[in-house]
Design a protein around this motif. Structure first.
Motif, PDB file in Angstrom:
ATOM      1  N   ALA A 183       0.820  -1.213   0.000  1.00 49.56           N
ATOM      2  CA  ALA A 183       0.000   0.000   0.000  1.00 49.56           C
ATOM      3  C   ALA A 183       0.857   1.268   0.000  1.00 49.56           C
ATOM      4  N   GLU A 184       2.053   1.174   0.539  1.00 43.69           N
ATOM      5  CA  GLU A 184       2.972   2.319   0.553  1.00 43.69           C
ATOM      6  C   GLU A 184       3.346   2.740  -0.870  1.00 43.69           C
ATOM      7  N   PHE A 185       3.368   1.782  -1.786  1.00 47.19           N
ATOM      8  CA  PHE A 185       3.832   2.041  -3.148  1.00 47.19           C
ATOM      9  C   PHE A 185       2.728   1.955  -4.195  1.00 47.19           C
ATOM     10  N   GLY A 186       1.563   1.426  -3.814  1.00 48.59           N
ATOM     11  CA  GLY A 186       0.460   1.266  -4.754  1.00 48.59           C
ATOM     12  C   GLY A 186      -0.736   2.096  -4.336  1.00 48.59           C
ATOM     13  N   SER A 187      -1.881   1.764  -4.908  1.00 47.16           N
ATOM     14  CA  SER A 187      -3.132   2.442  -4.566  1.00 47.16           C
ATOM     15  C   SER A 187      -4.183   1.388  -4.274  1.00 47.16           C
ATOM     16  N   ALA A 188      -5.336   1.809  -3.822  1.00 50.12           N
ATOM     17  CA  ALA A 188      -6.420   0.876  -3.530  1.00 50.12           C
ATOM     18  C   ALA A 188      -6.834   0.106  -4.782  1.00 50.12           C
ATOM     19  N   GLU A 189      -6.618   0.680  -5.956  1.00 53.88           N
ATOM     20  CA  GLU A 189      -7.010   0.047  -7.223  1.00 53.88           C
ATOM     21  C   GLU A 189      -5.940  -0.875  -7.798  1.00 53.88           C
ATOM     22  N   THR A 190      -4.771  -0.955  -7.178  1.00 54.29           N
ATOM     23  CA  THR A 190      -3.688  -1.793  -7.696  1.00 54.29           C
ATOM     24  C   THR A 190      -4.119  -3.260  -7.708  1.00 54.29           C
ATOM     25  N   PRO A 191      -4.074  -3.916  -8.882  1.00 58.00           N
ATOM     26  CA  PRO A 191      -4.438  -5.335  -8.937  1.00 58.00           C
ATOM     27  C   PRO A 191      -3.397  -6.211  -8.242  1.00 58.00           C
ATOM     28  N   VAL A 192      -3.879  -7.214  -7.506  1.00 54.92           N
ATOM     29  CA  VAL A 192      -3.031  -8.197  -6.847  1.00 54.92           C
ATOM     30  C   VAL A 192      -3.477  -9.566  -7.355  1.00 54.92           C
ATOM     31  N   ILE A 193      -2.572 -10.268  -8.002  1.00 53.63           N
ATOM     32  CA  ILE A 193      -2.883 -11.542  -8.634  1.00 53.63           C
ATOM     33  C   ILE A 193      -2.248 -12.670  -7.837  1.00 53.63           C
ATOM     34  N   SER A 194      -3.020 -13.712  -7.566  1.00 51.61           N
ATOM     35  CA  SER A 194      -2.489 -14.923  -6.959  1.00 51.61           C
ATOM     36  C   SER A 194      -2.351 -15.948  -8.072  1.00 51.61           C
ATOM     37  N   ALA A 195      -1.182 -16.576  -8.151  1.00 46.52           N
ATOM     38  CA  ALA A 195      -0.936 -17.561  -9.200  1.00 46.52           C
ATOM     39  C   ALA A 195      -0.230 -18.776  -8.619  1.00 46.52           C
ATOM     40  N   GLY A 196      -0.281 -19.860  -9.373  1.00 46.63           N
ATOM     41  CA  GLY A 196       0.370 -21.096  -8.993  1.00 46.63           C
ATOM     42  C   GLY A 196       0.707 -21.882 -10.242  1.00 46.63           C
ATOM     43  N   PRO A 197       0.988 -23.158 -10.103  1.00 48.60           N
ATOM     44  CA  PRO A 197       1.389 -23.970 -11.258  1.00 48.60           C
ATOM     45  C   PRO A 197       0.411 -23.914 -12.430  1.00 48.60           C
ATOM     46  N   GLY A 198      -0.872 -23.736 -12.170  1.00 49.55           N
ATOM     47  CA  GLY A 198      -1.861 -23.671 -13.241  1.00 49.55           C
ATOM     48  C   GLY A 198      -2.079 -22.281 -13.801  1.00 49.55           C
ATOM     49  N   GLY A 199      -1.307 -21.308 -13.342  1.00 50.46           N
ATOM     50  CA  GLY A 199      -1.490 -19.929 -13.796  1.00 50.46           C
ATOM     51  C   GLY A 199      -2.263 -19.109 -12.782  1.00 50.46           C
TER      52      GLY A 199
END
Length: 163
Positions: free
Chosen positions: A126-142
Motif C-alpha cells: 500500500a505504501e507504493f500502490g493504490s487501492a485500485e492496484t491489482p493483486v494476482i495470486s498464481a500457482g502452477p496452473g497460472g
C-alpha cells in the motif's frame, strides 16, 4: 464507451448491454495477457526462494510505473522472525531501481489455495500502490484469483494529510 475492434463490432451488432459485456471480457483478457510476464517473474523468483524450514516457496513480482517488472522471493532464517517475505524483496528491487510506484502485483506459490500477501506485506504494498492496484495470486496452473489492494487491505494506514 471504449472502441471495439472490427471483428468485435461485427459480432456485437447494436445491443449496448451485449457490447458492454463483450468489451468487459476483452478488457479482462487483455489484463490477463499483460499480467503473464509478471506471473512468470513471480514463478521464477519462487524457484529461487530460500525456504529450508517451511519448504513453502513464494515469489512475488511488482510492475513499476515505468512498466518494468521487479521480482523477489521469500528468505527464511533460523531465527524465524528474521525471515523476509517475497513482496518486500520485490519492493526492494523496485526502490533500488529508482522507482517508487507500483501498478500491479503477482504472488506465486505452489499451494492448494490462492496465496495472498500477509497483512504486513499488504501494508508495505500500500505504501507504493493504490487501492485500485491489482493483486494476482498464481500457482502452477497460472492465475488463480485477482483482487485489488484496497479489497485486501481496506483502510490502509497512511500518513497522507497529516501535518
Amino acid at each position: 464507451m471504449p472502441r471495439a475492434g472490427p471483428a468485435l463490432n461485427h459480432a456485437l451488432g447494436t445491443c449496448p448491454a451485449r457490447r458492454e459485456r463483450a468489451l468487459s471480457r476483452e478488457r479482462s483478457a487483455g489484463r490477463r495477457s499483460m499480467s503473464a510476464d509478471l506471473i512468470a517473474a513471480a514463478e521464477g523468483a519462487a524457484k529461487r526462494a530460500y525456504a529450508p524450514y517451511s519448504r513453502f516457496r513464494v515469489g512475488a513480482a511488482v510492475r513499476g510505473a515505468s512498466g518494468a517488472v521487479y521480482a523477489g522471493c521469500n528468505i527464511e532464517n533460523a531465527s524465524y522472525p528474521q525471515g523476509w517475505c517475497a513482496e518486500p524483496s520485490a519492493l526492494s528491487a523496485l526502490v533500488m531501481a529508482g522507482e517508487t510506484r507500483i501498478t500491479e502485483v503477482a504472488v506465486w506459490a505452489d499451494s492448494a489455495r490462492p496465496c495472498t500477501p500477509c497483512g504486513g506485506c499488504r501494508q508495505k504494498l500500500a505504501e507504493f500502490g493504490s487501492a485500485e492496484t491489482p493483486v494476482i495470486s498464481a500457482g502452477p496452473g497460472g492465475e488463480r484469483a485477482r483482487w485489488t489492494l484496497g479489497a485486501l487491505l481496506p483502510e490502509a494506514f497512511s500518513l497522507e494529510g497529516e501535518a
